[in-house]
Design a protein around this motif. Structure first.
Motif, short mmCIF file in Angstrom:
data_model
loop_
_atom_site.label_atom_id
_atom_site.label_comp_id
_atom_site.label_asym_id
_atom_site.label_seq_id
_atom_site.Cartn_x
_atom_site.Cartn_y
_atom_site.Cartn_z
N PHE A 93 45.36 65.10 39.55
CA PHE A 93 46.69 64.76 40.05
C PHE A 93 46.61 63.61 41.06
O PHE A 93 47.45 62.71 41.05
CB PHE A 93 47.36 65.98 40.67
CG PHE A 93 48.76 65.71 41.12
CD1 PHE A 93 49.77 65.58 40.18
CD2 PHE A 93 49.07 65.55 42.45
CE1 PHE A 93 51.07 65.32 40.57
CE2 PHE A 93 50.35 65.28 42.85
CZ PHE A 93 51.36 65.17 41.91
N SER A 105 53.07 70.25 39.13
CA SER A 105 52.16 69.36 38.40
C SER A 105 50.71 69.77 38.58
O SER A 105 49.94 69.82 37.61
CB SER A 105 52.36 67.92 38.87
OG SER A 105 53.67 67.50 38.62
N ALA A 106 50.30 70.06 39.81
CA ALA A 106 48.90 70.43 40.06
C ALA A 106 48.54 71.73 39.35
O ALA A 106 47.44 71.85 38.79
CB ALA A 106 48.65 70.55 41.56
N GLY A 149 49.47 67.49 48.72
CA GLY A 149 48.44 67.75 47.71
C GLY A 149 47.42 68.77 48.20
O GLY A 149 47.00 69.64 47.45
N ILE A 164 46.22 60.39 39.21
CA ILE A 164 47.50 59.99 38.62
C ILE A 164 48.38 59.34 39.68
O ILE A 164 49.00 58.31 39.45
CB ILE A 164 48.20 61.19 37.96
CG1 ILE A 164 47.42 61.64 36.73
CG2 ILE A 164 49.65 60.86 37.60
CD1 ILE A 164 47.87 62.96 36.14
N CYS A 165 48.42 59.94 40.88
CA CYS A 165 49.22 59.37 41.98
C CYS A 165 48.71 57.98 42.35
O CYS A 165 49.50 57.07 42.59
CB CYS A 165 49.18 60.29 43.20
SG CYS A 165 50.17 61.77 43.02
N GLY A 212 42.11 70.13 39.06
CA GLY A 212 43.53 69.84 38.90
C GLY A 212 44.05 68.93 40.00
O GLY A 212 44.77 67.96 39.74
N ALA A 213 43.66 69.22 41.25
CA ALA A 213 44.10 68.39 42.38
C ALA A 213 43.51 66.98 42.28
O ALA A 213 44.18 65.99 42.57
CB ALA A 213 43.70 69.04 43.70
N ILE A 220 54.69 68.38 43.27
CA ILE A 220 53.23 68.39 43.36
C ILE A 220 52.68 69.75 42.95
O ILE A 220 51.72 69.83 42.19
CB ILE A 220 52.77 68.00 44.79
CG1 ILE A 220 53.08 66.52 45.03
CG2 ILE A 220 51.29 68.28 44.99
CD1 ILE A 220 52.87 66.09 46.46
N ILE A 264 48.30 70.93 35.55
CA ILE A 264 47.10 70.13 35.26
C ILE A 264 45.84 70.98 35.41
O ILE A 264 44.91 70.88 34.60
CB ILE A 264 47.05 68.89 36.18
CG1 ILE A 264 48.17 67.91 35.80
CG2 ILE A 264 45.69 68.20 36.10
CD1 ILE A 264 48.38 66.80 36.80
N SER A 265 45.80 71.85 36.42
CA SER A 265 44.64 72.73 36.60
C SER A 265 44.50 73.69 35.42
O SER A 265 43.38 73.93 34.94
CB SER A 265 44.78 73.54 37.89
OG SER A 265 44.75 72.70 39.01
#
Length: 184
Positions: A146, A95-96, A164, A149-150, A142-143, A92, A99-100
């Motif tokens: 994410f 990825s976060a 998260g 996506i989850c 970003g969160a 997490i 993505i951020s």
């Protein structure tokens, strides 16, 4: 002769066939892509914030670029189970953060960030408050992405929401300190 396929080990990397056919452990390519992509996105984010003051040749920049994702990958790798808390949090966090950074680079690079950044710059004095607000926005973007996506993959559980939230605060601090405040 047995139909059993034995795991292959390469310098500590365990690659074993999964019960459904394919191979587990070939996530190295994904992790390497995440590490390199995250580092490049971090360098781009720093360049967008600091402009000509930022040298892309500095070792401190690249060490800082790699560190958050490397720690996330280490957390993922030290767990004995992919469902362990450190494994989840590591995935997490990595990825976060990535993505951020991607959202930041895309918004800043396209000029769309000026829609809200101009209002923040005009409403606040130069200093910590301005960068705290911007860090919260980009960490939240970003969160949020994410989390979507989850949800799309139906992998959201109460545990992943807690992880998260924890990763949001880590990404928030990373943005504030590593992108906006600390000069290398």
């Amino acid at each position: 002769m047995s139909d059993t396929v034995h795991p292959v080990s390469y310098e500590g990397l365990r690659i074993a066939p999964s019960p459904g056919g394919g191979w587990r452990g070939l996530h190295v390519v994904r992790d390497l892509g995440l590490l390199l992509g995250g580092a490049l996105l971090f360098a781009a984010a720093r360049k967008l914030v600091w402009g000509t003051e930022e040298s892309l040749a500095g070792a401190a920049l690249w060490a800082t670029a790699i560190l958050p994702i490397f720690v996330g990958l280490i957390l993922t790798g030290v767990s004995t189970s992919p469902h362990a808390a450190s494994s989840r949090l590591g995935r997490i966090l990595s990825s976060a953060w990535t993505i951020s950074l991607l959202a930041f680079v895309l918004l800043r690079g396209s000029g769309l960030a000026s829609v809200f950044e101009d209002a923040i710059y005009s409403a606040s004095e130069p200093g910590a408050i301005r960068y705290l607000i911007l860090s919260a926005i980009y960490a939240g973007v970003g969160a949020g992405i994410f989390a979507l996506i989850c949800l799309a993959y139906r992998s959201a559980s109460r545990r992943s929401w807690v992880d998260g939230l924890a990763s949001f605060f880590v990404v928030f601090l990373l943005f504030y300190l590593a992108v906006f405040v600390v000069a290398f």
